[in-house]
Design a protein around this motif. Structure first.
Motif, PDB file in Angstrom:
ATOM      1  N   PRO A 227       0.829  -1.210   0.000  1.00 41.86           N
ATOM      2  CA  PRO A 227       0.000   0.000   0.000  1.00 41.86           C
ATOM      3  C   PRO A 227       0.862   1.257   0.000  1.00 41.86           C
ATOM      4  O   PRO A 227       1.947   1.284   0.597  1.00 41.86           O
ATOM      5  CB  PRO A 227      -0.802  -0.130   1.300  1.00 41.86           C
ATOM      6  CG  PRO A 227       0.021  -1.013   2.175  1.00 41.86           C
ATOM      7  CD  PRO A 227       0.717  -1.968   1.260  1.00 41.86           C
ATOM      8  N   ARG A 228       0.390   2.277  -0.687  1.00 38.15           N
ATOM      9  CA  ARG A 228       1.109   3.558  -0.651  1.00 38.15           C
ATOM     10  C   ARG A 228       1.000   4.202   0.723  1.00 38.15           C
ATOM     11  O   ARG A 228       1.933   4.882   1.175  1.00 38.15           O
ATOM     12  CB  ARG A 228       0.550   4.518  -1.706  1.00 38.15           C
ATOM     13  CG  ARG A 228       0.845   4.107  -3.135  1.00 38.15           C
ATOM     14  CD  ARG A 228       0.330   5.142  -4.121  1.00 38.15           C
ATOM     15  NE  ARG A 228       0.537   4.711  -5.488  1.00 38.15           N
ATOM     16  CZ  ARG A 228       1.656   4.916  -6.182  1.00 38.15           C
ATOM     17  NH1 ARG A 228       2.661   5.575  -5.607  1.00 38.15           N
ATOM     18  NH2 ARG A 228       1.775   4.490  -7.421  1.00 38.15           N
ATOM     19  N   LEU A 229      -0.129   4.029   1.381  1.00 34.82           N
ATOM     20  CA  LEU A 229      -0.344   4.590   2.713  1.00 34.82           C
ATOM     21  C   LEU A 229      -0.159   3.459   3.725  1.00 34.82           C
ATOM     22  O   LEU A 229      -0.895   2.469   3.695  1.00 34.82           O
ATOM     23  CB  LEU A 229      -1.755   5.176   2.819  1.00 34.82           C
ATOM     24  CG  LEU A 229      -2.001   6.178   3.945  1.00 34.82           C
ATOM     25  CD1 LEU A 229      -1.166   7.447   3.748  1.00 34.82           C
ATOM     26  CD2 LEU A 229      -3.478   6.543   4.029  1.00 34.82           C
ATOM     27  N   ARG A 248      -1.194   0.949  21.479  1.00 39.02           N
ATOM     28  CA  ARG A 248      -1.448   0.772  20.055  1.00 39.02           C
ATOM     29  C   ARG A 248      -1.561   2.100  19.315  1.00 39.02           C
ATOM     30  O   ARG A 248      -2.346   2.231  18.381  1.00 39.02           O
ATOM     31  CB  ARG A 248      -2.708  -0.064  19.848  1.00 39.02           C
ATOM     32  CG  ARG A 248      -2.658  -1.465  20.451  1.00 39.02           C
ATOM     33  CD  ARG A 248      -3.831  -2.321  20.027  1.00 39.02           C
ATOM     34  NE  ARG A 248      -3.871  -2.526  18.593  1.00 39.02           N
ATOM     35  CZ  ARG A 248      -3.213  -3.497  17.951  1.00 39.02           C
ATOM     36  NH1 ARG A 248      -2.457  -4.337  18.632  1.00 39.02           N
ATOM     37  NH2 ARG A 248      -3.304  -3.624  16.659  1.00 39.02           N
ATOM     38  N   ARG A 249      -0.767   3.070  19.687  1.00 44.00           N
ATOM     39  CA  ARG A 249      -0.797   4.358  18.982  1.00 44.00           C
ATOM     40  C   ARG A 249      -0.117   4.215  17.623  1.00 44.00           C
ATOM     41  O   ARG A 249       0.971   3.652  17.512  1.00 44.00           O
ATOM     42  CB  ARG A 249      -0.075   5.398  19.831  1.00 44.00           C
ATOM     43  CG  ARG A 249      -0.173   6.829  19.274  1.00 44.00           C
ATOM     44  CD  ARG A 249       0.682   7.767  20.090  1.00 44.00           C
ATOM     45  NE  ARG A 249       0.228   7.820  21.478  1.00 44.00           N
ATOM     46  CZ  ARG A 249       1.039   8.071  22.509  1.00 44.00           C
ATOM     47  NH1 ARG A 249       2.328   8.245  22.311  1.00 44.00           N
ATOM     48  NH2 ARG A 249       0.552   8.133  23.726  1.00 44.00           N
ATOM     49  N   GLU A 250      -0.750   4.747  16.551  1.00 44.81           N
ATOM     50  CA  GLU A 250      -0.230   4.621  15.192  1.00 44.81           C
ATOM     51  C   GLU A 250      -0.401   5.920  14.421  1.00 44.81           C
ATOM     52  O   GLU A 250      -1.257   6.746  14.754  1.00 44.81           O
ATOM     53  CB  GLU A 250      -0.958   3.503  14.434  1.00 44.81           C
ATOM     54  CG  GLU A 250      -0.770   2.110  15.002  1.00 44.81           C
ATOM     55  CD  GLU A 250      -1.439   1.046  14.155  1.00 44.81           C
ATOM     56  OE1 GLU A 250      -2.204   1.409  13.235  1.00 44.81           O
ATOM     57  OE2 GLU A 250      -1.199  -0.148  14.400  1.00 44.81           O
ATOM     58  N   VAL A 251       0.430   6.077  13.398  1.00 43.98           N
ATOM     59  CA  VAL A 251       0.276   7.173  12.439  1.00 43.98           C
ATOM     60  C   VAL A 251       0.422   6.589  11.039  1.00 43.98           C
ATOM     61  O   VAL A 251       0.930   5.475  10.865  1.00 43.98           O
ATOM     62  CB  VAL A 251       1.319   8.293  12.658  1.00 43.98           C
ATOM     63  CG1 VAL A 251       1.142   8.952  14.012  1.00 43.98           C
ATOM     64  CG2 VAL A 251       2.744   7.764  12.488  1.00 43.98           C
ATOM     65  N   ASN A 252      -0.011   7.333  10.043  1.00 43.01           N
ATOM     66  CA  ASN A 252       0.131   6.931   8.650  1.00 43.01           C
ATOM     67  C   ASN A 252       1.241   7.719   7.973  1.00 43.01           C
ATOM     68  O   ASN A 252       1.421   8.917   8.244  1.00 43.01           O
ATOM     69  CB  ASN A 252      -1.172   7.149   7.878  1.00 43.01           C
ATOM     70  CG  ASN A 252      -2.252   6.171   8.272  1.00 43.01           C
ATOM     71  OD1 ASN A 252      -1.967   5.038   8.654  1.00 43.01           O
ATOM     72  ND2 ASN A 252      -3.504   6.593   8.178  1.00 43.01           N
ATOM     73  N   VAL A 253       1.991   7.042   7.102  1.00 40.72           N
ATOM     74  CA  VAL A 253       2.946   7.713   6.227  1.00 40.72           C
ATOM     75  C   VAL A 253       2.657   7.270   4.799  1.00 40.72           C
ATOM     76  O   VAL A 253       1.978   6.261   4.562  1.00 40.72           O
ATOM     77  CB  VAL A 253       4.404   7.389   6.602  1.00 40.72           C
ATOM     78  CG1 VAL A 253       4.729   7.900   7.996  1.00 40.72           C
ATOM     79  CG2 VAL A 253       4.684   5.898   6.493  1.00 40.72           C
ATOM     80  N   ARG A 254       3.172   8.029   3.855  1.00 43.50           N
ATOM     81  CA  ARG A 254       2.952   7.734   2.439  1.00 43.50           C
ATOM     82  C   ARG A 254       4.279   7.325   1.815  1.00 43.50           C
ATOM     83  O   ARG A 254       5.323   7.929   2.082  1.00 43.50           O
ATOM     84  CB  ARG A 254       2.383   8.975   1.744  1.00 43.50           C
ATOM     85  CG  ARG A 254       2.097   8.819   0.258  1.00 43.50           C
ATOM     86  CD  ARG A 254       1.192   9.953  -0.241  1.00 43.50           C
ATOM     87  NE  ARG A 254       1.679  11.254   0.142  1.00 43.50           N
ATOM     88  CZ  ARG A 254       2.492  12.015  -0.611  1.00 43.50           C
ATOM     89  NH1 ARG A 254       2.905  11.563  -1.788  1.00 43.50           N
ATOM     90  NH2 ARG A 254       2.875  13.204  -0.196  1.00 43.50           N
ATOM     91  N   LEU A 255       4.246   6.273   0.998  1.00 48.48           N
ATOM     92  CA  LEU A 255       5.433   5.795   0.301  1.00 48.48           C
ATOM     93  C   LEU A 255       5.351   6.167  -1.176  1.00 48.48           C
ATOM     94  O   LEU A 255       4.298   6.069  -1.806  1.00 48.48           O
ATOM     95  CB  LEU A 255       5.560   4.277   0.425  1.00 48.48           C
ATOM     96  CG  LEU A 255       5.662   3.698   1.835  1.00 48.48           C
ATOM     97  CD1 LEU A 255       5.757   2.178   1.769  1.00 48.48           C
ATOM     98  CD2 LEU A 255       6.851   4.277   2.587  1.00 48.48           C
TER      99      LEU A 255
END
Length: 287
Positions: A227-229, A248-255
């Protein structure tokens, strides 16, 4: 652009290690097998001995002058001392341990080549060089990096996170994901005060991307879609260090795929986006 990145799967991966010798042993392959059987615990021992008994792992000893020169400048960058470099310069022979294996889990090419080189190096009390990095590995590093009886490793023992300061910030590039067939990760223009938190985030992202890659490889395809995200969480950061995390803290990044490297970007462009991501993942005290 679509929601996925399509990555080719290499047919074969290779692990290469050099053992620096002051004097050549009479039968280096017999020595390698003897030391692997003596010093490596099962189940890794069974994998290593199986590789040694196959054409997938080679043991090549020659006079030092018959090999390409080892890169002293890069070895120094990755921690080699003047004494280490003098030992290499004075060596009469090198023992090249090379292993090949298909992409997937376990990474038998790396585990077996490093284990064999490490055990021979320990028996002879001589330096062992990870040619991929390139980096001299001491015995503590080698033993810590090898899988435990359940096959678990610390990813940070197999990847490095070099960074370079520039006029617009710090440039990070991983070095080690290629061991598993993946492109490396990079981020440009990271603010200097985010050196530590962004490095931790990239380590966690590397663990997450590797997990996604390995899951897709289980389908035995010639390409893998990522996935790109991608989400990266505190659990991924801990897992990269061989630890556990309950939060379970998370963030999104883009590839973004740029030739043969994955550029890591915030999901939305804008000022201070990297700082916002670090604060969201690790807390507000990152500055």
């Amino acid at each position: 652009m679509g929601d996925v990145l399509t990555l080719p799967v290499p047919e074969t991966l290779h692990g290469t290690y050099a053992v620096v010798l002051a004097a050549p042993p009479a039968d280096p392959r017999a020595l390698a097998r003897e030391q692997a059987a003596l010093r490596i615990a099962p189940p890794l021992r069974d994998l290593v001995l199986g590789m040694l008994d196959s054409p997938l792992l080679t043991v090549d000893m020659r006079p030092t002058v018959e090999f390409p020169p080892l890169p002293a400048d890069l070895l120094a960058v990755y921690g080699a001392t003047e004494r280490d470099l003098a030992t290499i310069e004075a060596s009469s022979h090198l023992l090249a341990i090379r292993a090949a294996y298909r992409p997937g889990w376990p990474p038998a090419h790396e585990w077996s080549a490093r284990a064999v080189a490490g055990m021979v190096g320990a028996a002879l009390s001589v330096p062992v060089i990870d040619v991929f990095t390139p980096q001299i590995l001491d015995q503590a590093q080698i033993l810590r990096s090898l899988p435990d009886p359940s096959g678990h490793i610390r990813l940070t023992d197999w990847i490095l996170l070099p960074h370079t300061a520039g006029p617009d910030g710090i440039w990070f590039t991983t070095k080690g994901l290629a061991r598993f067939g993946l492109p490396e990760l990079q981020t440009e223009n990271v603010p200097p005060h985010l050196l530590e938190p962004w490095g931790r985030l990239l380590n966690g992202l590397a663990r997450r991307v590797l997990d996604l890659w390995l899951n897709e490889l289980s389908r035995q395809t010639t390409t893998v879609e990522l996935p790109r995200l991608v989400s990266v969480g505190l659990q991924d950061v801990a897992a990269a260090q061989g630890a556990e995390e309950t939060m379970r803290r998370e963030v999104n990044v883009r590839l973004r795929l740029d030739d043969d490297i994955l550029t890591v970007l915030p999901p939305v462009e804008g000022p201070d986006r990297l700082e916002i991501l670090c604060a969201a993942l690790f807390g507000t005290g990152v500055t």
